[in-house]
Design a protein around this motif. Structure first.
Motif, mmCIF file in Angstrom:
data_model
loop_
_atom_site.group_PDB
_atom_site.id
_atom_site.type_symbol
_atom_site.label_atom_id
_atom_site.label_comp_id
_atom_site.label_asym_id
_atom_site.label_seq_id
_atom_site.Cartn_x
_atom_site.Cartn_y
_atom_site.Cartn_z
ATOM 1 N N THR A 36 0.843 -1.193 0.000
ATOM 2 C CA THR A 36 0.000 0.000 0.000
ATOM 3 C C THR A 36 0.876 1.240 0.000
ATOM 4 O OG1 THR A 36 -0.094 0.076 2.399
ATOM 5 C CG2 THR A 36 -1.810 -1.206 1.276
ATOM 6 N N TRP A 37 0.286 2.408 -0.093
ATOM 7 C CA TRP A 37 1.042 3.654 -0.110
ATOM 8 C C TRP A 37 1.751 3.906 1.212
ATOM 9 C CZ3 TRP A 37 -0.227 7.641 3.202
ATOM 10 C CH2 TRP A 37 -1.448 7.556 3.824
ATOM 11 N N THR A 38 1.283 3.228 2.276
ATOM 12 C CA THR A 38 1.943 3.385 3.581
ATOM 13 C C THR A 38 3.100 2.408 3.758
ATOM 14 O OG1 THR A 38 0.399 1.853 4.619
ATOM 15 C CG2 THR A 38 -0.164 4.194 4.704
ATOM 16 N N GLY A 39 3.273 1.498 2.788
ATOM 17 C CA GLY A 39 4.361 0.543 2.865
ATOM 18 C C GLY A 39 3.959 -0.806 3.432
ATOM 19 N N GLN A 40 2.702 -0.947 3.810
ATOM 20 C CA GLN A 40 2.230 -2.229 4.330
ATOM 21 C C GLN A 40 2.046 -3.230 3.182
ATOM 22 O OE1 GLN A 40 -1.382 -1.020 6.310
ATOM 23 N NE2 GLN A 40 -0.416 -1.273 8.317
ATOM 24 N N THR A 41 2.391 -4.477 3.461
ATOM 25 C CA THR A 41 2.208 -5.522 2.461
ATOM 26 C C THR A 41 0.839 -6.162 2.662
ATOM 27 O OG1 THR A 41 4.564 -5.970 2.441
ATOM 28 C CG2 THR A 41 3.135 -7.670 1.531
ATOM 29 N N VAL A 42 0.062 -6.220 1.592
ATOM 30 C CA VAL A 42 -1.252 -6.845 1.615
ATOM 31 C C VAL A 42 -1.099 -8.189 0.920
ATOM 32 C CG1 VAL A 42 -3.644 -6.673 0.849
ATOM 33 C CG2 VAL A 42 -2.398 -4.613 1.529
ATOM 34 N N ARG A 43 -1.418 -9.259 1.627
ATOM 35 C CA ARG A 43 -1.241 -10.585 1.051
ATOM 36 C C ARG A 43 -2.234 -10.809 -0.088
ATOM 37 N NH1 ARG A 43 -4.835 -14.590 2.886
ATOM 38 N NH2 ARG A 43 -6.202 -13.856 4.534
ATOM 39 N N SER A 44 -1.906 -11.764 -0.952
ATOM 40 C CA SER A 44 -2.791 -12.058 -2.082
ATOM 41 C C SER A 44 -4.068 -12.707 -1.566
ATOM 42 C CB SER A 44 -2.088 -12.977 -3.074
ATOM 43 O OG SER A 44 -1.814 -14.217 -2.470
ATOM 44 N N ARG A 45 -5.149 -12.477 -2.279
ATOM 45 C CA ARG A 45 -6.429 -13.055 -1.885
ATOM 46 C C ARG A 45 -7.346 -13.163 -3.093
ATOM 47 N NH1 ARG A 45 -9.518 -8.108 1.007
ATOM 48 N NH2 ARG A 45 -8.458 -6.484 -0.150
ATOM 49 N N ARG A 46 -8.403 -13.895 -2.894
ATOM 50 C CA ARG A 46 -9.410 -14.101 -3.935
ATOM 51 C C ARG A 46 -10.729 -13.558 -3.406
ATOM 52 N NH1 ARG A 46 -7.531 -20.290 -5.322
ATOM 53 N NH2 ARG A 46 -5.447 -19.685 -5.985
ATOM 54 N N ILE A 47 -11.395 -12.776 -4.231
ATOM 55 C CA ILE A 47 -12.635 -12.151 -3.777
ATOM 56 C C ILE A 47 -13.747 -12.362 -4.802
ATOM 57 C CG2 ILE A 47 -11.526 -10.419 -2.324
ATOM 58 C CD1 ILE A 47 -11.884 -8.409 -4.573
ATOM 59 N N ILE A 48 -14.960 -12.112 -4.356
ATOM 60 C CA ILE A 48 -16.136 -12.261 -5.205
ATOM 61 C C ILE A 48 -16.985 -11.005 -5.097
ATOM 62 C CG2 ILE A 48 -17.307 -13.448 -3.323
ATOM 63 C CD1 ILE A 48 -19.007 -14.896 -5.349
ATOM 64 N N GLU A 49 -17.528 -10.592 -6.226
ATOM 65 C CA GLU A 49 -18.550 -9.556 -6.250
ATOM 66 C C GLU A 49 -19.845 -10.271 -6.574
ATOM 67 O OE1 GLU A 49 -17.723 -6.337 -8.916
ATOM 68 O OE2 GLU A 49 -15.997 -5.660 -7.751
ATOM 69 N N ALA A 50 -20.641 -10.501 -5.563
ATOM 70 C CA ALA A 50 -21.857 -11.289 -5.721
ATOM 71 C C ALA A 50 -22.951 -10.479 -6.393
ATOM 72 C CB ALA A 50 -22.339 -11.779 -4.359
ATOM 73 N N VAL A 51 -23.804 -11.178 -7.114
ATOM 74 C CA VAL A 51 -24.957 -10.546 -7.747
ATOM 75 C C VAL A 51 -25.906 -10.051 -6.662
ATOM 76 C CG1 VAL A 51 -26.974 -10.986 -9.206
ATOM 77 C CG2 VAL A 51 -24.784 -11.958 -9.810
ATOM 78 N N ILE A 52 -26.026 -10.859 -5.588
ATOM 79 C CA ILE A 52 -26.854 -10.488 -4.439
ATOM 80 C C ILE A 52 -25.895 -9.958 -3.374
ATOM 81 C CG2 ILE A 52 -28.495 -11.308 -2.724
ATOM 82 C CD1 ILE A 52 -29.125 -13.606 -4.685
ATOM 83 N N PRO A 53 -25.737 -8.640 -3.275
ATOM 84 C CA PRO A 53 -24.723 -8.098 -2.368
ATOM 85 C C PRO A 53 -25.052 -8.229 -0.881
ATOM 86 C CG PRO A 53 -25.955 -6.324 -3.399
ATOM 87 C CD PRO A 53 -26.443 -7.608 -4.001
ATOM 88 N N LYS A 54 -26.331 -8.374 -0.525
ATOM 89 C CA LYS A 54 -26.694 -8.466 0.890
ATOM 90 C C LYS A 54 -26.474 -9.895 1.381
ATOM 91 C CE LYS A 54 -30.226 -4.904 0.714
ATOM 92 N NZ LYS A 54 -31.643 -4.607 0.904
ATOM 93 N N GLU A 55 -25.726 -10.036 2.469
ATOM 94 C CA GLU A 55 -25.450 -11.356 3.029
ATOM 95 C C GLU A 55 -26.723 -12.038 3.513
ATOM 96 O OE1 GLU A 55 -22.367 -11.410 5.955
ATOM 97 O OE2 GLU A 55 -21.063 -10.185 4.728
#
Length: 166
Positions: A36-55
Motif C-alpha cells: 500500500t502507499w503506507t508501505g504495508q504488504t497486503v497478502r494475495s487473496r481471492r474475492i467475489i462480487e456477488a450478484v446479491i450483495p446483501k449477506e
C-alpha cells in the motif's frame, strides 16, 4: 513490481484481476500481493462480487461449488465453464440414480411384506405421556383428579346449548 502498477496502486488502492464470471452473474477476482502507499504488504487473496450483495439474501447454491473451492483456496486454478456444466450434469445423474434406487428399494420392501419374509412395522398410537393419570384411557375425565402432590384438572367441555339440540 511494475512501476505503472505501483502508481495505480498508490492512487486508486488495491489492484484486482478479473478471473471469471459464473452462470449466475457473480464476478471473481484475484488480488495479488501488493504494497500500500503506507508501505504495508497486503497478502494475495481471492474475492467475489456477488450478484446479491446483501449477506442476508444469500442462499446455499448462489455460488457454484467449483468457484467456492477456488475462493477458499482448495484449488489452484479457477474453474472453466465446461467443467461446471460437466459437474452439474453429473450431479443430476446422481440424483436420478438415487431416486431410482429408492423406488427399487420400496418395491423390494413391498414384495417382502407380501411374501411374508418381513413383518410390517407396527403402528404405535400414543395416548399421552406415561406419567399422566389419563395415560392409556380413551377419554379424559371431566372430573379433576390428583395423585400425591400433583393436581390434574379435568377436561372441560362446554354445555350443549338448546339451539344445537333442536
Amino acid at each position: 513490481m511494475n512501476p505503472i502498477r505501483t502508481l495505480l496502486t498508490r492512487m486508486f488502492g488495491l489492484v484486482k484481476h478479473h478471473v471469471g464470471t459464473d452462470q449466475l452473474g457473480n464476478k471473481y477476482y484475484y488480488v495479488p500481493q501488493q504494497k500500500t502507499w503506507t508501505g504495508q504488504t497486503v497478502r494475495s487473496r481471492r474475492i467475489i462480487e456477488a450478484v446479491i450483495p446483501k449477506e442476508i439474501d444469500y442462499e446455499v447454491g448462489n455460488i457454484p461449488f467449483e468457484w467456492e473451492a477456488w475462493i477458499r483456496g482448495n484449488r489452484k486454478d479457477p474453474p472453466t465453464t465446461e467443467e461446471i456444466l460437466q459437474n452439474e450434469e453429473y450431479r443430476q445423474m446422481i440424483k436420478l440414480r438415487a431416486c431410482e434406487l429408492q423406488q427399487d428399494e420400496e418395491i423390494r420392501k413391498e414384495k417382502e411384506y407380501e411374501e411374508g419374509l418381513v413383518a410390517r412395522p407396527g403402528q404405535t398410537q400414543i395416548k399421552g405421556h406415561a406419567s399422566a393419570n389419563y395415560f392409556g384411557k380413551d377419554k379424559q375425565s371431566s372430573e379433576p383428579s390428583s395423585t400425591a402432590n400433583t393436581f390434574q384438572p379435568g377436561s372441560w367441555l362446554p354445555p350443549e346449548s338448546s339451539s344445537k339440540k333442536k
